[in-house]
Design a protein around this motif. Structure first.
Motif, PDB file in Angstrom:
ATOM      1  N   ARG A  17       0.826  -1.213   0.000  1.00  0.00           N
ATOM      2  CA  ARG A  17       0.000   0.000   0.000  1.00  0.00           C
ATOM      3  C   ARG A  17       0.851   1.249   0.000  1.00  0.00           C
ATOM      4  N   CYS A  18       1.934   1.226   0.755  1.00  0.00           N
ATOM      5  CA  CYS A  18       2.837   2.369   0.815  1.00  0.00           C
ATOM      6  C   CYS A  18       4.181   1.896   1.361  1.00  0.00           C
ATOM      7  N   TYR A  19       5.194   2.695   1.158  1.00  0.00           N
ATOM      8  CA  TYR A  19       6.529   2.329   1.621  1.00  0.00           C
ATOM      9  C   TYR A  19       7.337   3.594   1.869  1.00  0.00           C
ATOM     10  N   GLY A  20       8.439   3.428   2.599  1.00  0.00           N
ATOM     11  CA  GLY A  20       9.323   4.553   2.885  1.00  0.00           C
ATOM     12  C   GLY A  20      10.719   4.048   3.179  1.00  0.00           C
ATOM     13  N   THR A  21      11.697   4.904   3.008  1.00  0.00           N
ATOM     14  CA  THR A  21      13.088   4.544   3.279  1.00  0.00           C
ATOM     15  C   THR A  21      13.748   5.643   4.097  1.00  0.00           C
ATOM     16  N   TYR A  22      14.862   5.286   4.708  1.00  0.00           N
ATOM     17  CA  TYR A  22      15.632   6.277   5.458  1.00  0.00           C
ATOM     18  C   TYR A  22      17.111   5.940   5.366  1.00  0.00           C
ATOM     19  N   LEU A  23      17.903   6.946   4.975  1.00  0.00           N
ATOM     20  CA  LEU A  23      19.356   6.844   4.989  1.00  0.00           C
ATOM     21  C   LEU A  23      19.894   7.918   5.926  1.00  0.00           C
ATOM     22  N   ASP A  58      20.430   4.116  16.062  1.00  0.00           N
ATOM     23  CA  ASP A  58      20.645   2.678  16.065  1.00  0.00           C
ATOM     24  C   ASP A  58      19.582   2.058  15.166  1.00  0.00           C
ATOM     25  N   SER A  59      19.519   0.742  15.128  1.00  0.00           N
ATOM     26  CA  SER A  59      18.591   0.099  14.205  1.00  0.00           C
ATOM     27  C   SER A  59      17.135   0.449  14.523  1.00  0.00           C
ATOM     28  N   THR A  60      16.828   0.703  15.788  1.00  0.00           N
ATOM     29  CA  THR A  60      15.456   1.061  16.151  1.00  0.00           C
ATOM     30  C   THR A  60      15.092   2.453  15.662  1.00  0.00           C
ATOM     31  N   THR A  61      15.958   3.434  15.862  1.00  0.00           N
ATOM     32  CA  THR A  61      15.642   4.797  15.422  1.00  0.00           C
ATOM     33  C   THR A  61      15.562   4.870  13.900  1.00  0.00           C
ATOM     34  N   ASP A  76      24.480   1.583   6.507  1.00  0.00           N
ATOM     35  CA  ASP A  76      23.391   1.663   7.471  1.00  0.00           C
ATOM     36  C   ASP A  76      22.163   2.272   6.793  1.00  0.00           C
ATOM     37  N   GLY A  77      20.994   1.750   7.080  1.00  0.00           N
ATOM     38  CA  GLY A  77      19.781   2.288   6.477  1.00  0.00           C
ATOM     39  C   GLY A  77      18.570   1.477   6.879  1.00  0.00           C
ATOM     40  N   ALA A  78      17.407   1.909   6.399  1.00  0.00           N
ATOM     41  CA  ALA A  78      16.153   1.242   6.766  1.00  0.00           C
ATOM     42  C   ALA A  78      15.118   1.429   5.669  1.00  0.00           C
ATOM     43  N   ALA A  79      14.204   0.470   5.587  1.00  0.00           N
ATOM     44  CA  ALA A  79      13.071   0.543   4.675  1.00  0.00           C
ATOM     45  C   ALA A  79      11.850  -0.006   5.385  1.00  0.00           C
ATOM     46  N   ALA A  80      10.685   0.508   5.034  1.00  0.00           N
ATOM     47  CA  ALA A  80       9.432   0.070   5.657  1.00  0.00           C
ATOM     48  C   ALA A  80       8.371  -0.113   4.580  1.00  0.00           C
ATOM     49  N   ALA A 129      12.006   5.284   8.877  1.00  0.00           N
ATOM     50  CA  ALA A 129      11.438   4.677   7.673  1.00  0.00           C
ATOM     51  C   ALA A 129       9.953   4.405   7.854  1.00  0.00           C
ATOM     52  N   GLY A 130       9.569   3.974   9.070  1.00  0.00           N
ATOM     53  CA  GLY A 130       8.173   3.693   9.342  1.00  0.00           C
ATOM     54  C   GLY A 130       7.293   4.920   9.223  1.00  0.00           C
ATOM     55  N   HIS A 131       7.759   6.061   9.734  1.00  0.00           N
ATOM     56  CA  HIS A 131       6.999   7.307   9.605  1.00  0.00           C
ATOM     57  C   HIS A 131       6.857   7.697   8.139  1.00  0.00           C
ATOM     58  N   ALA A 132       7.917   7.513   7.356  1.00  0.00           N
ATOM     59  CA  ALA A 132       7.849   7.838   5.936  1.00  0.00           C
ATOM     60  C   ALA A 132       6.834   6.965   5.210  1.00  0.00           C
TER      61      ALA A 132
END
Length: 459
Positions: free
Chosen positions: A5-11, A41-44, A137-141, A49-52
């Motif tokens: 439905r939607c997605y976001g990333t963070y670097l 850290d991995s949580t932040t 380091d990075g994240a996707a949701a 990414a989750g907010h995005a």
């Protein structure tokens, strides 16, 4: 049919020159890798990414968190992300284990319901070594559901095999790996099996694929499998340089590779995602018409920006080099009862708006400071929102893992004024009136307890 439905990333905002890392052992390298800041850290990263991805929606039934670098053992890290994202108590939150394959597992779990997959990692390696240079380091949701989809999930398949390719004991800084050609042979066989099974299950012809992306910790196997899939399908491989630009982000890399494909997809494109980690997991997506208008800011837009930090600074951030202790008292241990009583503010940054006069206050009080109304407030969550600096001060005396501390007074766009610490900036880079956005960070760690709260960073 379920799908994304939607997605976001963070670097993160910081970069590390690979040449500086290689110089520590008398070698050379080119390019930069992405590194998390001292308060990340991995949580932040997962929360960002989750907010995005979520935006204003909270329509999920579970959170599935994948990382190889959990901030806590025993305690569930997904619960912290759940609180920071402001999700209802009825939404389950689960960690999936400290393995690279947990990234694919999060996508599979979230796709079985209206779930949220958080793939986040902070990767290190032995000092000056290849893994430290090539990691990132990075994240996707990703939010999965059945309606208003950006991409339909056409099918999945997984195959598993026991062989020793890469391993790390708990507490080790970096991983160890067997000779890459061995892993290349094993993964090539598993990838071919997973690909063949996926086409049989879905009835899709290999030549119908528009793009393929392959991720995994064995770089040689990823390259070989990517070339093989291109020969079989004639499809594009848009993310071939993603690891070179960002670094291999472990459990998060499968998510970043998928987001990169979605960023470039056109309506009707059929996308193959292959994850190689202790087996092979394959996902087949088909982009819908909404992909053109519904996708977020592309992942690659954030690659051009970033501040290069010295290698010595990075080692200090990670605690690999001991800093001279500050000549002032260290912070006291965070209180578990206080955090529990104030979870809505501490993790979700929720204040209150007076129903009588409209004044917004943080944290939400019982008595309005303007009209003195009692218990007449409605919740105002502002996590991840923006504001402007009213005034700020630079403190060289306050305890900080990365001095100096920059404290600012910020007027929030949603209303209300807060005093908050600034991050991802230097004193000479900010001014009164600058726009900032709220970001979930770690204030410090005392006696093994991470003190999470919100900071503001330049927008």
């Amino acid at each position: 049919m379920t799908g994304i439905r939607c997605y976001g990333t963070y670097l993160p905002a910081h970069r590390l020159a690979r040449a500086d890392i290689a110089a520590a052992v008398g070698e050379s390298a080119t390019g930069t890798r992405v590194v998390a800041g001292p308060d990340e850290d991995s949580t932040t990263l997962a929360v960002a990414a989750g907010h995005a991805a979520l935006g204003g929606s909270r329509d999920v039934d579970a959170v599935w968190f994948a990382t190889t670098a959990p901030a806590y053992a025993d305690k569930t890290n997904a619960v912290t992300a759940h609180a920071a994202l402001g999700l209802p108590d009825a939404v389950g939150a689960f960690d999936l284990g400290a393995t690279v394959r947990s990234g694919a597992a999060a996508l599979l779990a979230a796709s079985r319901g209206p779930g949220l997959a958080l793939l986040s990692d902070v990767r290190e390696g032995h000092t000056g070594g290849t893994e430290e240079r090539t990691s990132g380091d990075g994240a996707a949701a990703f939010v999965f559901g059945e309606h208003d989809l950006l991409a339909d999930l056409v099918g999945t398949t997984s195959v598993s095999a026991e062989f020793l390719d890469r391993w790390r004991r708990p507490g080790d800084t970096g991983s160890r790996g067997w000779e890459e050609r061995f892993g290349e042979g094993e993964y090539s066989r598993l990838a071919e099996q997973a690909f063949t099974d996926l086409l049989k299950r879905t009835g899709i012809a290999a030549t119908d694929l528009s793009a393929v992306a392959v991720s995994g910790p064995n770089a040689r196997a990823v390259r070989t499998t990517g070339r093989w899939l291109q020969r079989q399908t004639g499809a594009l491989e848009p993310g071939t340089d993603l690891a070179a630009a960002v670094g291999n982000t472990g459990a998060a890399h499968t998510g970043l590779a998928l987001a990169d494909m979605l960023d470039q997809a056109r309506p009707g494109d059929t996308l193959l995602l292959m994850s190689l980690a202790d087996g092979a997991d394959a996902f087949l997506f088909r982009a819908t018409d909404r992909i053109v208008t519904g996708r977020p800011r592309p992942l690659r837009d954030g690659l051009a920006s970033g501040k290069v930090v010295p290698y010595a600074t990075y080692l200090l951030w990670r605690g690999r080099v001991e800093r001279e202790p500050a000549r002032r008292p260290e912070p006291v241990r965070p209180s578990a009862p206080f955090a529990a009583r104030n979870a809505a503010f501490k993790f979700g940054f929720a204040g209150g708006r007076c129903r009588s006069c409209g004044t917004v206050q943080f944290p939400g009080p019982r008595v309005c400071l303007r009209c003195r109304a009692i218990d007449g407030f409605e919740p105002v969550p502002v996590a991840g929102q923006c504001g402007r600096i009213v005034t700020f001060t630079v403190d060289h005396l306050a305890y900080s893992p990365n001095p100096p501390t920059i404290s600012a007074v910020v007027d929030l766009d949603a209303g209300g004024r807060v005093q908050i610490e600034l991050t991802d900036c230097e004193p000479g880079e900010i001014a009164v009136g600058d726009a900032v956005e709220l970001t979930f960070r770690r204030l410090g760690t005392v006696e093994g307890i991470h003190n999470y709260f919100w900071k503001a960073r330049p927008r």
